[in-house]
Scaffold this motif. Structure first.
Motif, mmCIF file in Angstrom:
data_model
loop_
_atom_site.group_PDB
_atom_site.id
_atom_site.type_symbol
_atom_site.label_atom_id
_atom_site.label_comp_id
_atom_site.label_asym_id
_atom_site.label_seq_id
_atom_site.Cartn_x
_atom_site.Cartn_y
_atom_site.Cartn_z
ATOM 1 N N SER A 249 0.840 -1.201 0.000
ATOM 2 C CA SER A 249 0.000 0.000 0.000
ATOM 3 C C SER A 249 0.873 1.249 0.000
ATOM 4 N N VAL A 250 0.635 2.145 -0.939
ATOM 5 C CA VAL A 250 1.392 3.391 -0.997
ATOM 6 C C VAL A 250 1.090 4.241 0.231
ATOM 7 N N ASN B 21 4.009 6.998 -11.430
ATOM 8 C CA ASN B 21 4.778 6.989 -10.191
ATOM 9 C C ASN B 21 3.854 6.931 -8.975
ATOM 10 N N PRO B 22 4.179 6.143 -7.969
ATOM 11 C CA PRO B 22 3.319 6.048 -6.788
ATOM 12 C C PRO B 22 3.412 7.245 -5.855
ATOM 13 N N LEU B 23 4.506 8.036 -5.961
ATOM 14 C CA LEU B 23 4.721 9.170 -5.076
ATOM 15 C C LEU B 23 4.791 10.472 -5.872
ATOM 16 N N LEU C 13 1.266 10.154 -1.533
ATOM 17 C CA LEU C 13 0.587 9.283 -2.479
ATOM 18 C C LEU C 13 0.171 10.064 -3.718
ATOM 19 N N GLN C 14 0.486 9.513 -4.880
ATOM 20 C CA GLN C 14 0.083 10.120 -6.153
ATOM 21 C C GLN C 14 -1.353 9.689 -6.443
ATOM 22 N N TYR D 156 -1.406 9.926 7.543
ATOM 23 C CA TYR D 156 -1.243 8.485 7.439
ATOM 24 C C TYR D 156 -1.184 8.010 5.986
ATOM 25 N N GLY D 157 -0.873 8.941 5.092
ATOM 26 C CA GLY D 157 -0.509 8.563 3.739
ATOM 27 C C GLY D 157 -1.623 8.455 2.730
#
Length: 409
Positions: A285-286, A318-320, A332-333, A382-383
């Motif tokens: 999980s990202v 990209n995930p970020l 998170l992207q 928390y992302g």
């Protein structure tokens, strides 16, 4: 018998602190059963969202809802007996699927009672579970007339992770592709690995998921493909994105121990399996990765996220949001190619205004523009990304018929 280990219970409330005092509820930190709140709303389930729910608890302070971690927070053991409410004891559910099973059992559903999860020897008594954390949607159990409803509160994404960063293997993993539209027939290299067990070549290196130790046939490089433990929402979500109905023998939920895959169980969003396996690749999980980087229960153990390539457009996703992959910065992207909503599952009638079973307390915590949806800073810390808009169809707190499940319950 109540487990006497330190049982961590998190409490939160959405605008109902006055009601808590009026009801005379006993609240306290985790510990012996006497410290558990009397009459509180109890929640169990997903590993993915346990930390953000705990964070909401800490930010809001004492309240009426207790959210219990997926595994024992001290011993890390699975399925120890917990007692979230007075006169309630049951095996702690580990993951989204087990959490949903527990709330259905608590609701007296015969099918769930007769089909417990593995190691469940003590089922919840009636009314012992009020919500189940879930990182997956209703899936094939969806029914517009279902007894239960999945209420979304945040946006997550899932990518692959390994122990590699800044080397040739990391570069190759960042070039693995996925077909976001046709998982069962898509020709993404990641789907070929997981779904078909086929060898794929990336930047001149061939990876063979059915070869565990070099040398491999044709000079290929072995790759170890992991998925989280059975019952995990991330496991189900990832298998769906890979187009997998029946898991092949080249995909593993136990770690490679140097001889075979009988090592430790693979817990979701925990980099232990990757730390110990330079050939390992696993979904992560990202949001959990960002939260752990931010200091919330870091168990990445050196796990690094990777980009994915859209097989249709050849665009890199990209995930970020930061300077990824050169530097793993940012959050998170929200447009990442593999995304999902995350939920809390409750009984639909209890959040349906006007229904005789309507529970104003439950609604005030999980409903639209209610307690949890008002904790944007916590959700971001928390992302997760916010559901102030509806990138996947729903906003925070939406109570929608297309998110209902289990019509026969």
């Amino acid at each position: 018998m109540i487990n006497t280990k330190r049982l961590v219970r998190r409490l939160f409330v959405g605008g109902i602190a006055t009601a808590t005092v009026a009801a005379g509820l006993v609240v306290g930190v985790a510990g012996p059963a006497s410290a558990d709140p009397v009459g509180s709303l109890a929640g169990v389930g997903s590993d993915t969202t346990q930390d953000v729910m705990n964070g909401a608890a800490d930010a809001i302070g004492l309240g009426v809802v207790g959210s219990w971690d997926a595994i024992d927070p001290i011993s890390k053991a699975q399925h120890l007996v917990i007692s979230p409410k007075r006169d309630c004891t049951f095996n702690r559910p580990n993951g989204s699927g087990q959490g949903v099973t527990a709330i259905r059992q608590s609701g007296g559903v015969t099918a769930a009672i007769n089909a417990p999860f593995a190691d469940e020897v003590d089922q919840p008594e009636a009314g012992c579970v009020d919500f189940a954390r879930s990182s997956g949607d209703p899936g094939t159990n969806q029914s517009n007339s279902g007894r239960w409803v999945y209420i979304p509160f945040a946006l997550d994404a899932v990518s692959i992770a390994s122990q590699h960063f800044g080397d040739a293997t990391a570069t190759n993993y960042n070039a693995l592709s996925i077909d976001p539209l046709n998982a069962t027939t898509g020709q993404g290299t990641l789907q070929k690995l997981y779904r078909d067990g086929a060898a794929v070549t990336v930047n001149g290196t061939t990876y063979d998921p059915q070869c565990n130790v070099a040398p491999c046939a044709g000079g290929a490089t072995p790759i170890h493909l992991y998925i989280p433990q059975n019952g995990s929402g991330t496991r189900s979500f990832w298998l769906s994105k890979m187009g997998i109905g029946t898991v092949g023998g080249w995909v593993h939920d136990h770690a490679w121990n140097g001889t075979d895959y009988t090592g430790a169980l693979v817990e979701e969003h925990d980099g232990t399996v990757l730390q110990n396996d330079a050939l390992g690749l696993a979904p992560f999980s990202v949001a959990q990765w960002v939260a752990q980087r931010n200091g919330h229960g870091d168990r990445r153990h050196g796990a690094h996220l990777h980009s994915l390539v859209n097989v249709t457009t050849s665009a890199v996703s990209n995930p970020l949001t930061g300077a990824f992959p050169t530097v793993e910065t940012g959050n998170l992207q929200s447009t990442f190619i593999v995304r999902r909503e995350v939920y809390n599952v409750v009984e639909y009638a209890k959040v349906k205004q006007g229904d005789p079973k309507f529970d104003a307390t439950l609604y005030s915590v999980f409903g639209p523009q209610q307690g949890l949806c008002g904790k944007s800073a916590v959700i971001l810390s928390y992302g997760f990304a916010l559901l102030s808009s509806s990138p996947l169809g729903h906003t925070c707190g939406a109570i929608a018929d297309n998110l209902r499940a289990y019509a026969n319950d």
